[in-house]
Design an enzyme around this catalytic site. Sequence first.
Site, PDB file in Angstrom:
ATOM      1  N   SER A  38       0.764  -1.329  -0.018  1.00 13.85           N
ATOM      2  CA  SER A  38       0.060  -0.114  -0.102  1.00 13.85           C
ATOM      3  C   SER A  38       0.857   1.456  -0.169  1.00 13.85           C
ATOM      4  O   SER A  38       0.476   2.230  -0.411  1.00 13.85           O
ATOM      5  CB  SER A  38      -0.874   0.009   1.162  1.00 13.85           C
ATOM      6  OG  SER A  38      -0.116  -0.020   2.347  1.00 13.85           O
ATOM      7  N   ASP A  39       2.234   1.164   0.375  1.00 15.41           N
ATOM      8  CA  ASP A  39       2.915   2.245   0.365  1.00 15.41           C
ATOM      9  C   ASP A  39       4.423   2.053  -0.053  1.00 15.41           C
ATOM     10  O   ASP A  39       5.139   2.100   0.684  1.00 15.41           O
ATOM     11  CB  ASP A  39       3.120   2.857   1.904  1.00 15.41           C
ATOM     12  CG  ASP A  39       3.501   4.223   2.030  1.00 15.41           C
ATOM     13  OD1 ASP A  39       3.650   4.981   0.971  1.00 15.41           O
ATOM     14  OD2 ASP A  39       4.152   4.816   3.071  1.00 15.41           O
ATOM     15  N   LEU A  40       4.477   1.584  -1.284  1.00 17.90           N
ATOM     16  CA  LEU A  40       5.674   1.471  -1.851  1.00 17.90           C
ATOM     17  C   LEU A  40       6.555   2.544  -2.392  1.00 17.90           C
ATOM     18  O   LEU A  40       6.149   3.359  -3.416  1.00 17.90           O
ATOM     19  CB  LEU A  40       5.566   0.202  -2.994  1.00 17.90           C
ATOM     20  CG  LEU A  40       6.978  -0.212  -3.827  1.00 17.90           C
ATOM     21  CD1 LEU A  40       7.651  -1.016  -2.746  1.00 17.90           C
ATOM     22  CD2 LEU A  40       6.526  -0.959  -4.941  1.00 17.90           C
ATOM     23  N   ASN A  46      10.724   2.424   1.959  1.00 18.80           N
ATOM     24  CA  ASN A  46      10.323   1.199   2.312  1.00 18.80           C
ATOM     25  C   ASN A  46      11.014   0.134   1.690  1.00 18.80           C
ATOM     26  O   ASN A  46      10.603  -1.022   1.698  1.00 18.80           O
ATOM     27  CB  ASN A  46       8.944   1.094   2.233  1.00 18.80           C
ATOM     28  CG  ASN A  46       8.071   1.715   3.138  1.00 18.80           C
ATOM     29  OD1 ASN A  46       8.645   2.116   4.554  1.00 18.80           O
ATOM     30  ND2 ASN A  46       6.891   2.294   2.973  1.00 18.80           N
TER      31      ASN A  46
END
Length: 256
Positions: A174-176, A180
């Site tokens: 969801s938050d690449l 990360n």
Amino acid sequence: MTIQQRHAKNRYYIWNNHVLSAVEPHYFSPTFWQQKNSIVGSSKGRNTAYFIDYEELQMVLRRYYRGGFVGKIFTDQFFLAPAHKSRAVQEFQLLQWMHEQGLPVPQPYAAFYERSGLFYRASILIERIPCAQDFFSFLLTKEAANMEREQQLTLWFNIGVAIQKLHAAQVYHSDLNCHNILLDNTRKVWLIDFDKCERRVGQTSPWKNENLNRLKRSLEKERSLHPSFDWHDIQWQALIQGYNDYTQSVPHFTPS
């Protein structure tokens, strides 16, 4: 991996019994680890993650917080949901499954859920990758700037391979973004922060391209903010080649 679960009054625990023989509420308290002089660092964003060295374990402790306007009011409180649907337990279970598949993700150690009235709070303990830094920080270093062209492109290629491994397993991140993605001291690529992530269906689904586009936007944003954050289209092309060319044998990348 042996997964243990325990229910107590308004509390639920799930943990990896090969790593932790048991868990208690204070395991999820930064104060407890501070008193043991076991906190060796932290990462501050919307959520503070604490880096813990305890005996032979290197761990990350992260509490779940809300974002946006609602987060200013409720901070770490979420509207009540069953323990197995809480963000901590879902992330733990997804990480467990990915780790068993051999994906480049940290191993989950334990998760904690506590009910309070109409709300719950939650935390997670996961493996801390030794000697690792996020890709954003790496691209600001002299080491990154002085890498040979072939080494640079191979690194970006390997990031593409890591993302494709995730997508081949039908995992949506969801938050690449460039924060990360971790590189350890061997330059192995790791993917982290699987809060609100999930397994999805569809081999050619739009969400896979959306993941890649989100990563590219994060790189473009950081380049606009930091003059020394240097990357070029040819490096992104190497990432896309790694993503497109990945097979179970992982081909060798030879830059032109």
